[in-house]
Design a protein around this motif. Sequence first.
Motif, short mmCIF file in Angstrom:
data_model
loop_
_atom_site.label_atom_id
_atom_site.label_comp_id
_atom_site.label_asym_id
_atom_site.label_seq_id
_atom_site.Cartn_x
_atom_site.Cartn_y
_atom_site.Cartn_z
N PHE A 1 51.86 49.70 -64.21
CA PHE A 1 53.26 49.49 -64.57
C PHE A 1 54.04 49.14 -63.30
O PHE A 1 53.57 49.41 -62.18
CB PHE A 1 53.84 50.75 -65.21
CG PHE A 1 53.70 51.97 -64.34
CD1 PHE A 1 54.74 52.39 -63.53
CD2 PHE A 1 52.50 52.68 -64.30
CE1 PHE A 1 54.60 53.50 -62.70
CE2 PHE A 1 52.35 53.79 -63.48
CZ PHE A 1 53.40 54.20 -62.68
N TYR B 1 59.97 58.25 -61.34
CA TYR B 1 60.45 57.02 -60.72
C TYR B 1 61.96 56.96 -60.72
O TYR B 1 62.63 57.46 -61.63
CB TYR B 1 59.83 55.80 -61.42
CG TYR B 1 58.42 55.58 -60.97
CD1 TYR B 1 58.10 54.72 -59.93
CD2 TYR B 1 57.37 56.31 -61.56
CE1 TYR B 1 56.80 54.57 -59.49
CE2 TYR B 1 56.06 56.17 -61.12
CZ TYR B 1 55.80 55.30 -60.08
OH TYR B 1 54.51 55.16 -59.63
N SER C 1 61.43 56.53 -70.02
CA SER C 1 60.28 56.79 -70.89
C SER C 1 59.32 57.78 -70.21
O SER C 1 59.21 57.81 -68.98
CB SER C 1 59.54 55.49 -71.21
OG SER C 1 60.37 54.60 -71.93
N GLN C 2 58.63 58.57 -71.04
CA GLN C 2 57.65 59.54 -70.54
C GLN C 2 56.26 59.16 -71.05
O GLN C 2 56.10 58.81 -72.22
CB GLN C 2 58.00 60.94 -71.03
CG GLN C 2 59.40 61.40 -70.65
CD GLN C 2 59.71 62.77 -71.23
OE1 GLN C 2 58.94 63.71 -71.07
NE2 GLN C 2 60.84 62.89 -71.88
N VAL D 1 53.51 47.80 -69.84
CA VAL D 1 52.56 48.64 -69.11
C VAL D 1 51.16 48.32 -69.65
O VAL D 1 51.01 47.73 -70.72
CB VAL D 1 52.86 50.14 -69.27
CG1 VAL D 1 54.28 50.46 -68.82
CG2 VAL D 1 52.64 50.59 -70.71
N ASP E 1 62.78 53.68 -66.67
CA ASP E 1 63.68 53.47 -67.81
C ASP E 1 63.92 54.76 -68.59
O ASP E 1 64.62 54.75 -69.60
CB ASP E 1 63.11 52.41 -68.75
CG ASP E 1 61.84 52.88 -69.46
OD1 ASP E 1 61.13 53.73 -68.89
OD2 ASP E 1 61.57 52.42 -70.58
N VAL F 1 53.93 60.92 -66.33
CA VAL F 1 54.64 59.87 -65.60
C VAL F 1 56.02 59.68 -66.24
O VAL F 1 56.12 59.44 -67.45
CB VAL F 1 53.87 58.53 -65.64
CG1 VAL F 1 54.61 57.47 -64.83
CG2 VAL F 1 52.45 58.72 -65.12
N LEU G 1 58.86 57.17 -66.21
CA LEU G 1 59.13 55.80 -65.79
C LEU G 1 60.61 55.60 -65.47
O LEU G 1 61.47 56.41 -65.86
CB LEU G 1 58.68 54.83 -66.87
CG LEU G 1 57.18 54.85 -67.19
CD1 LEU G 1 56.88 53.99 -68.41
CD2 LEU G 1 56.36 54.40 -65.99
N GLN H 1 52.39 49.39 -59.81
CA GLN H 1 51.89 50.75 -59.65
C GLN H 1 50.64 50.93 -60.52
O GLN H 1 50.57 50.39 -61.62
CB GLN H 1 52.94 51.77 -60.07
CG GLN H 1 54.33 51.54 -59.50
CD GLN H 1 54.45 51.96 -58.05
OE1 GLN H 1 54.23 53.12 -57.72
NE2 GLN H 1 54.77 51.02 -57.17
N ARG I 1 59.59 45.59 -71.33
CA ARG I 1 59.06 46.64 -70.46
C ARG I 1 57.56 46.73 -70.75
O ARG I 1 57.17 47.18 -71.83
CB ARG I 1 59.74 47.98 -70.75
CG ARG I 1 61.25 47.98 -70.49
CD ARG I 1 61.89 49.25 -71.04
NE ARG I 1 62.00 49.22 -72.49
CZ ARG I 1 62.32 50.27 -73.25
NH1 ARG I 1 62.51 51.45 -72.69
NH2 ARG I 1 62.41 50.15 -74.56
N LYS J 1 65.60 55.93 -61.22
CA LYS J 1 66.39 55.12 -62.15
C LYS J 1 67.37 54.26 -61.36
O LYS J 1 67.88 54.67 -60.32
CB LYS J 1 67.15 56.02 -63.12
CG LYS J 1 66.25 56.79 -64.09
CD LYS J 1 67.07 57.58 -65.08
CE LYS J 1 66.17 58.29 -66.08
NZ LYS J 1 66.95 59.07 -67.07
N ASN K 1 57.42 49.65 -60.73
CA ASN K 1 58.32 50.76 -60.38
C ASN K 1 59.67 50.61 -61.06
O ASN K 1 60.37 51.61 -61.28
CB ASN K 1 58.51 50.83 -58.86
CG ASN K 1 59.20 49.59 -58.32
OD1 ASN K 1 58.73 48.46 -58.53
ND2 ASN K 1 60.32 49.76 -57.62
#
Length: 371
Positions: A184, A142, A172-173, A195, A170, A166, A168, A154, A193, A144, A186
């Motif tokens: 979550f 996604y 994060s993985q 999810v 921010d 994924v 994200l 999403q 944050r 940034k 986009n």
Amino acid sequence: MDKAILYKYFNNEATEAEVDVLFAWIEAAPRNRQEFIQLKTAWALTSEAQMDASLLKNQRPQLKPKQSRTKIWRYAAVFLVLLGGALTWYASRSAFEPKTENAIVLEVSQDDSYTLEKEQPVLITAANGMQVAEATAQQITYEKGADSTQILPQRITVPYGKTYKVLLADGSQVYLNAGSTLEFPNVFTGATREVRLTGEGFFDVAKNPQKPFEVHTGPLTVAVLGTRFNVKAYAESGFIETALEEGSVGLHQNKIHKSGMVLIPGELASYNRNTQEFTKKAGNIEQEIAWIYGELLLDNTPCAEILKKLERHYNVKIHNHYPQLAQQSFSGAVKLDLGIEQLLQVLQLDTDFVYEIHGQHITLTKPNTNH
């Protein structure tokens, strides 16, 4: 060939007469030699060995651990590593490669969805043409710094037999295991944050003290600032489990913030959906997160739990009609890039059983001892 003679030979326990019988059988036909190589390779993989974590890490290209591991593992049953041409040959000759029509799907709206398994990168866009993310067959990334006025819900669904990564907005993985769904936005806005997870996911959360990261799963919320942890919350399970590798996490029932607990690295929390009670203990974290490296680590693990993991990973249904097998536990490690048939053959070396494969269904039964 009587397997009992083979196993005695592999363990240096065969008599001279038994060795003569074995070699006569090997030389009788090329297919006998091939079968001997198969069984010899499988036996070598099940012998006891000490495996330093540094070697284990070298077999894991998908994710680089942030912390070095010095723990030495003793694999008492099944550790599959590259042992040369024999293993390459053995692993490639799978008579059963599960197929599935199910695809990894991203839903952006009720009328807009993408299949995330294309050979070429797929661009995910908003209605105004703004690029939201780029997806490949292995992961979706996604943007940034995306426009915070264009917030798009999403939803990624990963079917049995597959995993997906994924990245994200921010930083994060999230690694999604088979049979999982992640919801979550986009881009993250507001004070948190958030999810939502169904199934199993490993989270490597980017630190942001001003904006906590929250994972909602059924009746629970896992809240963190920046950490690495695994959440297992399959709908068919009576428990929700959280295993913490790094950092700290807080768990609480939704809307009842005082009813939870805090975990430190190395701890495993379990929430009973029926009793609505938490328990925690020191956990084998490497065992809990091995799936993201394509491994299945077993530590006196009950057969039923193993079979359930295999069903998810290979997208099959396993019917066990052998009560003695159901009572067994296994220890060791399995590389999950093997075909399901090779894996079953290796497990047979610990506890003998018969398997039959019919499409996506596998039946396990008691071996016939009348021969």
